[in-house]
Design a protein around this motif. Structure first.
Motif, mmCIF file in Angstrom:
data_model
loop_
_atom_site.group_PDB
_atom_site.id
_atom_site.type_symbol
_atom_site.label_atom_id
_atom_site.label_comp_id
_atom_site.label_asym_id
_atom_site.label_seq_id
_atom_site.Cartn_x
_atom_site.Cartn_y
_atom_site.Cartn_z
ATOM 1 N N ALA A 1 32.798 26.992 39.707
ATOM 2 C CA ALA A 1 31.910 28.165 39.656
ATOM 3 C C ALA A 1 32.436 29.283 40.554
ATOM 4 C CB ALA A 1 30.489 27.763 40.051
ATOM 5 N N LEU A 2 32.922 28.925 41.732
ATOM 6 C CA LEU A 2 33.455 29.942 42.642
ATOM 7 C C LEU A 2 34.725 30.577 42.076
ATOM 8 C CD1 LEU A 2 32.969 28.157 46.093
ATOM 9 C CD2 LEU A 2 31.706 30.158 45.264
ATOM 10 N N VAL B 1 35.373 31.117 39.073
ATOM 11 C CA VAL B 1 34.971 32.063 38.027
ATOM 12 C C VAL B 1 34.296 33.284 38.648
ATOM 13 C CG1 VAL B 1 33.425 32.358 36.052
ATOM 14 C CG2 VAL B 1 34.800 30.273 36.271
ATOM 15 N N ARG B 2 33.372 33.043 39.563
ATOM 16 C CA ARG B 2 32.623 34.162 40.155
ATOM 17 C C ARG B 2 33.494 35.050 41.030
ATOM 18 N NH1 ARG B 2 30.560 37.815 42.787
ATOM 19 N NH2 ARG B 2 28.339 38.217 43.082
ATOM 20 N N GLU B 3 34.455 34.429 41.737
ATOM 21 C CA GLU B 3 35.132 35.162 42.809
ATOM 22 C C GLU B 3 36.625 35.369 42.588
ATOM 23 O OE1 GLU B 3 33.304 36.444 45.014
ATOM 24 O OE2 GLU B 3 31.469 35.256 45.010
ATOM 25 N N THR C 1 38.450 32.632 33.856
ATOM 26 C CA THR C 1 37.407 32.341 32.871
ATOM 27 C C THR C 1 36.913 30.907 33.113
ATOM 28 O OG1 THR C 1 38.879 31.391 31.223
ATOM 29 C CG2 THR C 1 38.609 33.789 31.176
ATOM 30 N N ILE C 2 35.777 30.582 32.516
ATOM 31 C CA ILE C 2 35.242 29.225 32.695
ATOM 32 C C ILE C 2 36.225 28.204 32.127
ATOM 33 C CG2 ILE C 2 33.303 27.678 32.217
ATOM 34 C CD1 ILE C 2 31.499 30.168 31.987
ATOM 35 N N ALA D 1 28.927 33.300 29.639
ATOM 36 C CA ALA D 1 30.381 33.082 29.677
ATOM 37 C C ALA D 1 31.132 34.378 29.404
ATOM 38 C CB ALA D 1 30.768 31.996 28.667
ATOM 39 N N MET E 1 30.988 36.562 32.509
ATOM 40 C CA MET E 1 31.874 36.056 33.560
ATOM 41 C C MET E 1 33.335 36.392 33.262
ATOM 42 S SD MET E 1 30.450 34.549 36.179
ATOM 43 C CE MET E 1 28.821 35.271 36.369
ATOM 44 N N SER E 2 33.666 36.521 31.986
ATOM 45 C CA SER E 2 35.048 36.836 31.608
ATOM 46 C C SER E 2 35.276 38.330 31.485
ATOM 47 C CB SER E 2 35.376 36.174 30.271
ATOM 48 O OG SER E 2 35.139 34.798 30.332
ATOM 49 N N PHE F 1 24.869 36.018 42.172
ATOM 50 C CA PHE F 1 25.974 35.120 41.818
ATOM 51 C C PHE F 1 26.215 35.156 40.311
ATOM 52 C CE2 PHE F 1 28.073 31.232 40.669
ATOM 53 C CZ PHE F 1 28.959 30.997 41.706
ATOM 54 N N LYS G 1 27.281 38.759 38.832
ATOM 55 C CA LYS G 1 28.411 39.432 39.487
ATOM 56 C C LYS G 1 28.012 40.786 40.071
ATOM 57 C CE LYS G 1 32.656 37.445 37.601
ATOM 58 N NZ LYS G 1 33.966 37.755 37.042
#
Lengths: 380, 380
Positions: free
Chosen positions: A309-310, A312-314, A318-319, B76, B79-80, B269, B272
């Motif tokens: 998760a980190l 992806v977030r930071e 991509t997941i 998803a 996040m991408s 979180f 973003k």
């Protein structure tokens, strides 16, 4: 005994088959014999995945699992921005040397069980809190009872009794300690960083490890720019770990090598350091792994899900990339081709998520979502 | 039945007694009767805390627990950094209206159980995915079977059938919907934000709620600066929630009020967005709560432990402040004086951590550390 897991909503193979829906996986003991979709073959035992997602087990290629004591007070002070006269790694060396082998075994075994519950099916374990012949050996012997991926990290930091005499300590590490360690470890590692071991010392340790038949890995570029990443490539290390501060030249060197870049994002979380830019490294074409770095100072977690998760977030991943890094990336960092994927001939190391897809590892941060961990065909 | 939990390594009371070591807590049914150190009193039942830490149960004062469907694909893509034609809240409204009450109850009950496993002992639940009389009522009726802290959030977003006619929808919310909701809810809430409801609309909704006997809360200043925080103070809302973008004037107003500032760090979180600066708010003297905001769009988690860790890592809170915010802060945000603390007369809602201190909630991020959740004297 043959087992089939069927009614899988999404099966991640990490191979050419890609991601299968409405899938099954057939297992014979420690090995997968087939994957497919639709009607599953007969088997002695059937596990219903209830439409959930099955992924290769997490491969945690960087941990320091064998230690006594904790450093929660140091951690709390750091989080509050308060001064704290921390001994850092040396605090843990003191506690670890003072502990019995029985206690160290018990503590490491409990952490190992926690890692299994977190979906980790292969774990690398480093020594490095003994820092003398006797106590490094104790850690390595405990390590080899827990995993096949044991790393000798005598060069974690210069111990108190060698302060001001780092070269003497390197002499010990490359000499008597290496000789003894090679009987119990598969890997050698060194902490190449200002305040730990410099480029020449790190190279000497890696060369001695290679001469003793060990595979090579390196802590590199964690706290600032440095020679570690390119040294790792020069020595054909399986992995350069941390890589928080990489120059363009470092990235070019890594991308043109078979050295995996292993990120440890829970470390940046726990030390309030900036996160590395994984996007840059991925775009350059390097192979990337994610690991927990479970240790009592800078990353006391077994949660690979949080690390994903980190990332992806930071870190711009991509997941899908983060999942890959936590499974097949970790396998590459250990130069293993039997794990990190699922299909005929792979180890039967896998996780049933309590979720319909791996996106949920990031979509539902902090929520335990490991429904079942299977290692070598056995439910843990 | 009387119960004693003894052999407590660290007992957090959140009261004048502070943190007790080598402690016990005596319980008679739903109430705590005493706390102390040393030898515990006799009781029908004894629970050995094994030197671990006991804290008041987490009070989660902001959730949207009743919904159908998920939005993992939207998540998803976000996040991408990929485009995604997301319907946002309206996507969930569609799925929730299409679901049976039985399914909604089953899903919410499962999330509630997950929240309990995460150490949450009191939970607020909002409606807001029905957005018409029939479906808001279904959600409120499910909510009141699950918790005493039910919030009517008809003003979550303007539903599709009222697009371009927001005032007509506000008329419905403040009229027929409010009348029906007041029989099932304790609170009214509105989403005061550009794209949702403006200051006047939000004030009208809060006034109608007050006239119907409901307590007031407000979604304020989540996506940018706005009038929400000061409106919450003007209306004496129990809580202004989100508060990601606060001006100095907003903070002054909140600090001089009895309106709690409720931060929802898992939202930043998961979206973003930048994290709010809690330090600034705490230093001004405002009361702060932390909640999960569990919902399928912007924060699909029940992990209060992760919220605490994020508040410390990203928002400038100490671990002690974050724990306080997740327990007594949440209680203040619900204007409850029977929860959020442990001592004679408090509810017997508490958590035994699988750790010697609450520092471990941040020190070991992502690791499940809730050993036992007790609600009203019953182990969950």
């Amino acid at each position: 005994m043959s087992t089939v897991i069927d009614n899988i909503g999404l099966l991640v193979t990490n191979r050419d088959e890609g991601e299968l829906t409405d899938a099954w996986i057939a297992i014979d003991g420690a090995l997968v014999v087939a994957t497919g979709t639709g009607k599953p073959p007969a088997a002695d035992k059937r596990i219903d995945a209830e439409r959930r997602c099955v992924i290769p087990g997490f491969v945690d290629s960087h941990t320091h699992l064998i230690f006594a004591g904790d450093r929660s007070a140091e951690f709390a002070a750091r989080m509050s921005g308060l001064p704290y006269e921390a001994g850092g790694i040396r605090t843990t060396v003191e506690a670890t040397r003072a502990a019995t082998a029985e206690l160290l075994t018990e503590l490491a075994t409990a952490r190992m069980a926690e890692a299994h519950r977190a979906g980790i099916t292969t774990i690398e374990i480093k020594s490095g809190y003994g820092l003398d012949l006797e106590h490094e050996l104790i850690s390595l012997q405990i390590g080899e009872r827990l995993t096949s991926e044991v790393t000798f990290l005598g060069a974690h930091v210069v111990p108190n009794e060698f302060l001001g005499r780092a070269d003497d300590y390197v002499h010990l590490v490359t000499g008597d300690m290496m000789k003894a360690a090679a009987e119990h470890a598969s890997w050698v590692d060194a902490f190449c960083e200002v305040g730990a071991f410099d480029e020449d010392q790190s190279r000497a340790i890696l060369e001695a490890g290679r001469a003793s038949g060990l595979g090579l890995r390196l802590h590199a570029n964690q706290l600032g720019p440095g020679p570690g990443a390119q040294l790792a490539v020069e020595m054909d290390c399986a992995s350069a770990d941390h890589c928080t501060f990489l120059s363009d030249d470092d990235i070019d060197a890594l991308a043109g090598s078979s050295t995996v870049v292993t990120f440890l994002p829970a470390t940046e979380f726990s030390t309030k350091q900036p996160y590395p830019d994984a996007r840059r490294v991925l775009d350059a074409g390097a192979t990337v792994a994610i690991a927990t770095n479970c240790n009592p100072g800078s990353s006391y977690t077994t949660s690979m899900s949080l690390c994903v998760a980190l990332a992806v977030r930071e870190m711009g991943m991509t997941i899908r990339e983060a999942l890959q890094a936590a499974t097949s990336g970790g396998a590459a960092a250990l130069r293993r081709d039997d794990i990190g994927w699922l299909g005929a001939g792979s180890r039967s190391d896998m996780v049933v998520l309590d979720a319909p897809s791996y996106d949920f590892l990031v979509y539902r941060p902090g929520v335990p979502q490991i429904a079942l961990t299977m290692i070598g065909g056995e439910q843990i």
